[in-house]
Structure formats: C-alpha cells, structure tokens
Design a protein around this motif. Sequence first.
Motif, mmCIF file in Angstrom:
data_model
loop_
_atom_site.group_PDB
_atom_site.id
_atom_site.type_symbol
_atom_site.label_atom_id
_atom_site.label_comp_id
_atom_site.label_asym_id
_atom_site.label_seq_id
_atom_site.Cartn_x
_atom_site.Cartn_y
_atom_site.Cartn_z
ATOM 1 N N VAL A 40 0.846 -1.202 0.000
ATOM 2 C CA VAL A 40 0.000 0.000 0.000
ATOM 3 C C VAL A 40 0.880 1.250 0.000
ATOM 4 N N ILE A 41 1.912 1.244 0.826
ATOM 5 C CA ILE A 41 2.819 2.396 0.876
ATOM 6 C C ILE A 41 3.525 2.564 -0.466
ATOM 7 N N MET A 42 3.967 1.454 -1.052
ATOM 8 C CA MET A 42 4.656 1.509 -2.346
ATOM 9 C C MET A 42 3.726 2.079 -3.418
ATOM 10 N N GLU A 43 2.481 1.652 -3.430
ATOM 11 C CA GLU A 43 1.511 2.174 -4.403
ATOM 12 C C GLU A 43 1.318 3.673 -4.229
ATOM 13 N N GLN A 44 1.272 4.135 -2.978
ATOM 14 C CA GLN A 44 1.141 5.561 -2.700
ATOM 15 C C GLN A 44 2.360 6.327 -3.219
ATOM 16 N N SER A 94 8.046 7.289 2.330
ATOM 17 C CA SER A 94 9.329 6.579 2.191
ATOM 18 C C SER A 94 9.952 6.304 3.554
ATOM 19 N N ASP A 95 9.832 7.248 4.486
ATOM 20 C CA ASP A 95 10.344 7.016 5.838
ATOM 21 C C ASP A 95 9.603 5.852 6.505
ATOM 22 N N ALA A 96 8.287 5.834 6.333
ATOM 23 C CA ALA A 96 7.491 4.749 6.911
ATOM 24 C C ALA A 96 7.893 3.406 6.295
ATOM 25 N N LEU A 97 8.090 3.374 5.005
ATOM 26 C CA LEU A 97 8.464 2.134 4.326
ATOM 27 C C LEU A 97 9.863 1.679 4.750
ATOM 28 N N LYS A 98 10.778 2.623 4.855
ATOM 29 C CA LYS A 98 12.138 2.260 5.271
ATOM 30 C C LYS A 98 12.140 1.669 6.677
ATOM 31 N N LYS A 99 11.353 2.253 7.578
ATOM 32 C CA LYS A 99 11.261 1.725 8.941
ATOM 33 C C LYS A 99 10.618 0.341 8.941
ATOM 34 N N ILE A 126 15.374 -0.711 6.180
ATOM 35 C CA ILE A 126 16.465 -0.281 5.297
ATOM 36 C C ILE A 126 16.802 1.170 5.591
ATOM 37 N N GLU A 127 17.984 1.583 5.144
ATOM 38 C CA GLU A 127 18.437 2.951 5.373
ATOM 39 C C GLU A 127 18.129 3.880 4.200
ATOM 40 N N SER A 128 18.120 3.315 2.985
ATOM 41 C CA SER A 128 17.993 4.131 1.788
ATOM 42 C C SER A 128 17.042 3.463 0.800
ATOM 43 N N LEU A 129 16.432 4.277 -0.053
ATOM 44 C CA LEU A 129 15.535 3.726 -1.068
ATOM 45 C C LEU A 129 16.289 2.908 -2.110
ATOM 46 N N THR A 130 17.595 3.106 -2.207
ATOM 47 C CA THR A 130 18.379 2.318 -3.163
ATOM 48 C C THR A 130 18.412 0.840 -2.763
ATOM 49 N N GLU A 131 18.202 0.562 -1.491
ATOM 50 C CA GLU A 131 18.177 -0.813 -0.997
ATOM 51 C C GLU A 131 16.813 -1.472 -1.196
ATOM 52 N N LEU A 132 15.871 -0.738 -1.709
ATOM 53 C CA LEU A 132 14.493 -1.199 -1.815
ATOM 54 C C LEU A 132 14.337 -2.401 -2.755
ATOM 55 N N GLU A 133 15.130 -2.459 -3.804
ATOM 56 C CA GLU A 133 15.012 -3.553 -4.770
ATOM 57 C C GLU A 133 15.306 -4.903 -4.132
ATOM 58 N N LYS A 134 16.145 -4.920 -3.138
ATOM 59 C CA LYS A 134 16.523 -6.169 -2.468
ATOM 60 C C LYS A 134 15.370 -6.748 -1.651
ATOM 61 N N THR A 135 14.385 -5.923 -1.343
ATOM 62 C CA THR A 135 13.289 -6.384 -0.487
ATOM 63 C C THR A 135 12.254 -7.204 -1.244
ATOM 64 N N GLY A 136 12.181 -7.048 -2.552
ATOM 65 C CA GLY A 136 11.228 -7.807 -3.348
ATOM 66 C C GLY A 136 9.803 -7.278 -3.300
ATOM 67 N N ILE A 137 9.620 -6.065 -2.820
ATOM 68 C CA ILE A 137 8.277 -5.471 -2.773
ATOM 69 C C ILE A 137 7.845 -5.149 -4.199
ATOM 70 N N LYS A 138 6.604 -5.476 -4.503
ATOM 71 C CA LYS A 138 6.068 -5.222 -5.844
ATOM 72 C C LYS A 138 6.026 -3.718 -6.111
ATOM 73 N N GLY A 139 6.538 -3.303 -7.267
ATOM 74 C CA GLY A 139 6.506 -1.898 -7.653
ATOM 75 C C GLY A 139 7.840 -1.199 -7.507
ATOM 76 N N CYS A 140 8.849 -1.893 -6.989
ATOM 77 C CA CYS A 140 10.166 -1.262 -6.794
ATOM 78 C C CYS A 140 10.741 -0.764 -8.114
ATOM 79 N N ARG A 141 10.660 -1.598 -9.138
ATOM 80 C CA ARG A 141 11.235 -1.227 -10.441
ATOM 81 C C ARG A 141 10.491 -0.027 -11.025
ATOM 82 N N GLU A 142 9.170 -0.034 -10.910
ATOM 83 C CA GLU A 142 8.366 1.075 -11.435
ATOM 84 C C GLU A 142 8.717 2.377 -10.724
#
Length: 160
Positions: free
Chosen positions: A6-10, A69-74, A78-94
């Motif tokens: 939900v956060i990623m979609e937002q 983004s702060d809520a998602l990182k917590k 993770i510390e940075s959005l660049t690490e987001l791809e490693k999490t496998g959350i749908k929508g990271c690439r988009e």
Amino acid sequence: MQEQSVIMEQMIKLSSEKLELLKQLMDLSEKQYDVLEQHRLDELEGILNRKDEIISIIKKLDDDFLKHSDALKKLVGIESLTELEKTGIKGCRELKELIGKITSLVEDLIETEKRGYESAVMLQAEFKSEIKNINNARKVTKAYSLKPSGNPSYFIDKKK
C-alpha cells in the motif's frame, strides 16, 4: 507485507503526479523563455503565477513522499531507497523508473531555467540602457524649457 504494498503504491502515485506536474512546469518554463525573448512581458506574470502554483503542489507531494518513504524504510528495515530492490516489494522497479524520469526532467528544467534567467538579465540590461537614455533626454529637455523666475528683471535708466 500488505502494508508495504500500500505504501509503495502511494509512493508510485505521488511520483507519477509529480512527473506530470514537472512536465507542465517545463512547458511553462519554455513558454516563459519565449515570452522573454519576444519581449511580451504582459504574458509573463500569468506564467510566473501558474509556475508558483505548480511548485507549491510539488512541495506538498514531496512532503507526502518523504513521509511514505520514511514509513516504508522503517517497516522494511532499510536505510535508503536504493536498498528497496533487495526487499522484493512489488513496484520497486516502477518506482525506480519514475524517480529516474523525474531526475532527468529536473535536470532539463534547470537548464531551461538558466536560459530563461540569462534572457531576463539581458532584457533587464536593455531596459536599464533605455531608461538611462530617457532620463538623459528629460534632463536636456528640461534645460531648454526653464521658465524665468517670478520676478522679471528690468533695467532702470536714471536721468542725470
């Protein structure tokens, strides 16, 4: 996991809105440059007002994006959005693609604004020169049109 999606979609939605607003801002900046080049200053105020409106909307979108983004990182740890791809959350690439497009557009916008600024500086110099010439002409005209003081001077002849 649901909350992360939900956060990623937002974040994707906010980034898409920002990209569209930046495109509008770019169009207005190009129009502003054309207006300055063609000395159509009567149109400039409307363009600047619309740009201010768009910029304030973008600021609100940025604030919302940062909160999400702060809520998602917590949430993900993770510390940075660049690490987001490693999490496998749908929508990271988009999201990454959108951020890349936004970054590229902002760089183009900066270049367009620099050109507009240079054009405005040249226009200001032209106006300064014209105003100086007008002021000099006023001084010359004023010197030739001086009226004598209120008391006329007469020569008085005395008989001896």
